[in-house]
Design an enzyme around this catalytic site. Structure first.
Site, PDB file in Angstrom:
ATOM      1  N   THR A  85      -8.050   1.271   3.405  1.00 47.79           N
ATOM      2  CA  THR A  85      -9.168   1.826   2.623  1.00 47.79           C
ATOM      3  C   THR A  85      -9.310   1.124   1.267  1.00 47.79           C
ATOM      4  OG1 THR A  85      -8.414   3.915   3.558  1.00 47.79           O
ATOM      5  CG2 THR A  85     -10.163   4.039   1.902  1.00 47.79           C
TER       6      THR A  85
ATOM      7  N   TRP B  72      -8.374  -1.802   0.299  1.00 45.56           N
ATOM      8  CA  TRP B  72      -8.850  -3.175   0.500  1.00 45.56           C
ATOM      9  C   TRP B  72     -10.350  -3.180   0.786  1.00 45.56           C
ATOM     10  CZ3 TRP B  72      -6.950  -6.605   5.209  1.00 45.56           C
ATOM     11  CH2 TRP B  72      -7.268  -7.940   4.960  1.00 45.56           C
TER      12      TRP B  72
ATOM     13  N   HIS C 250     -12.570  10.077   4.691  1.00 42.67           N
ATOM     14  CA  HIS C 250     -11.747   9.949   5.904  1.00 42.67           C
ATOM     15  C   HIS C 250     -12.254  10.893   6.998  1.00 42.67           C
ATOM     16  CE1 HIS C 250      -8.723   7.536   3.925  1.00 42.67           C
ATOM     17  NE2 HIS C 250      -8.281   8.494   3.151  1.00 42.67           N
TER      18      HIS C 250
END
Ligand code: A3P
Length: 317
Positions: free
Chosen positions: A70, A72, A124
């Site tokens: 995430t 990155w 998420h």
């Protein structure tokens, strides 16, 4: 004598009481809400977000499995979309002074406003749980997942680190115990395979709406993947940019080596996500580190389990 008047539970407390409940690996409460296990601390802001968020056609929503990269992805998408505003250099780029989580806020941890255009958000949660306006507007979704072995191992270390900070007297469960619960699906935002399959199917049905990425593919050919992302977000790289090495610069700028060595991501006191130090989002950033934590037979068991869940979908992880 008059009995004591007890405070009445509010709507949210009533909802909590009606939901199935389990303990997370961190020994906190998880509630089964809309088919996913959600932590108590996130649930209230998540419901607020579901009810009140108004998507704009230009918004970009990053959806990821926890520990799949995430941080990155946030860095890459921020740098790609804001490249005309911020030159890619250590001089004055926001990523040099702010952790990626401070630039691309999570929907579920707190209500915050995304800076810049296009607006970038992350989450998420499953597609089912996304607010209607995300589904009906033209906004775009980039989904990222990762090989389950490495996702699991990254999650184990992350959980272990959180537990030793928040509650040093408690013991984080062993990899064996954790793997069992991972495959039961009772982890934050789990079951992970249901979420992955949902976005996988959507990316095939609506390729202009959902782009499906894998951590291993980013690692394998970051240049090609950056181009794919830029095309998808309608901000393709020009051949001039390509010749000038802009994509290479972005890849290097967002690399594990560069980001993890920045002071903002090194100092343990810096926090862009409540209670979590910025440095906790950078561990090794490698493929195959599962070998250092779980046995081959545990890994094979996990593979078999995942294969069975993905059967018939055409997806390999
Ligand atoms: P490891 O624990 O395997 O090292 P998330 O951002 O979803 O929490 O995922 C964290 C994982 O991504 C960690 O994996 C972390 O090291 C890795 N990561 C963070 N930044 C990265 C980057 N720029 N490039 C590659 N991997 C990165």
């Amino acid at each position: 004598s008059q009995g004591e008047v007890l405070p009445q539970p509010n709507e949210f407390q009533k909802l909590l009481q009606s939901l199935p409940i389990r303990k997370s690996l961190l020994n906190t409460n998880l509630y089964l809400y809309d088919g996913s296990w959600i932590g108590e601390s996130c649930l209230e802001s998540l419901i607020d977000f579901q009810q009140n968020f108004q998507a704009q056609d230009t918004d970009i929503i990053l959806v990821t499995t926890p520990k799949s990269g995430t941080t990155w992805l946030k860095a890459l998408v921020f740098t790609i979309t804001q490249r005309f505003q911020y030159k890619i250099s250590d001089e004055n780029h926001p990523l040099v002074t702010t952790n990626p989580h401070g630039l691309v806020p999570f929907f579920e941890s707190y209500r915050s406003i995304a800076a810049g255009m296009p607006r970038l958000f992350a989450t998420h949660i499953s597609y089912t749980m996304l607010p209607e306006s995300i589904k009906t507007s033209k906004c775009k979704i980039i989904y990222l997942c990762r090989n389950p072995r490495d996702t699991f191992v990254s999650m184990w270390y992350f959980g272990h680190q959180i537990m030793s900070k928040l509650d040093p007297s408690s013991q984080f469960p062993s990899p064996e115990e954790c793997l069992e619960q991972f495959c039961e699906g009772v982890i934050h935002y789990g079951p992970f395979w249901e979420q992955i399959l949902q976005y996988w199917k959507l990316s095939n049905e609506m390729p202009e709406k959902v782009l499906f990425l894998k951590y291993e593919e980013l690692k394998g050919d970051i240049i090609a993947q950056c181009k794919k992302m830029a095309d998808f977000m309608n901000c393709s790289f020009s051949s001039e940019e390509e010749n000038d090495g802009v994509i290479k610069d972005i890849a290097k700028f967002c690399s594990f080596e560069h980001l993890s060595n920045l002071e903002v991501n090194n100092q343990t006191e810096e926090r862009s996500v409540p209670r979590l130090d910025n440095g906790m989002f950078f561990r090794k950033g490698e493929i195959g580190d599962w070998k250092n934590l779980i046995t081959t037979s545990m890994a094979e068991k996990l593979d078999q389990f995942v294969e069975q869940k993905l059967q018939g979908s055409g997806l390999k992880l």
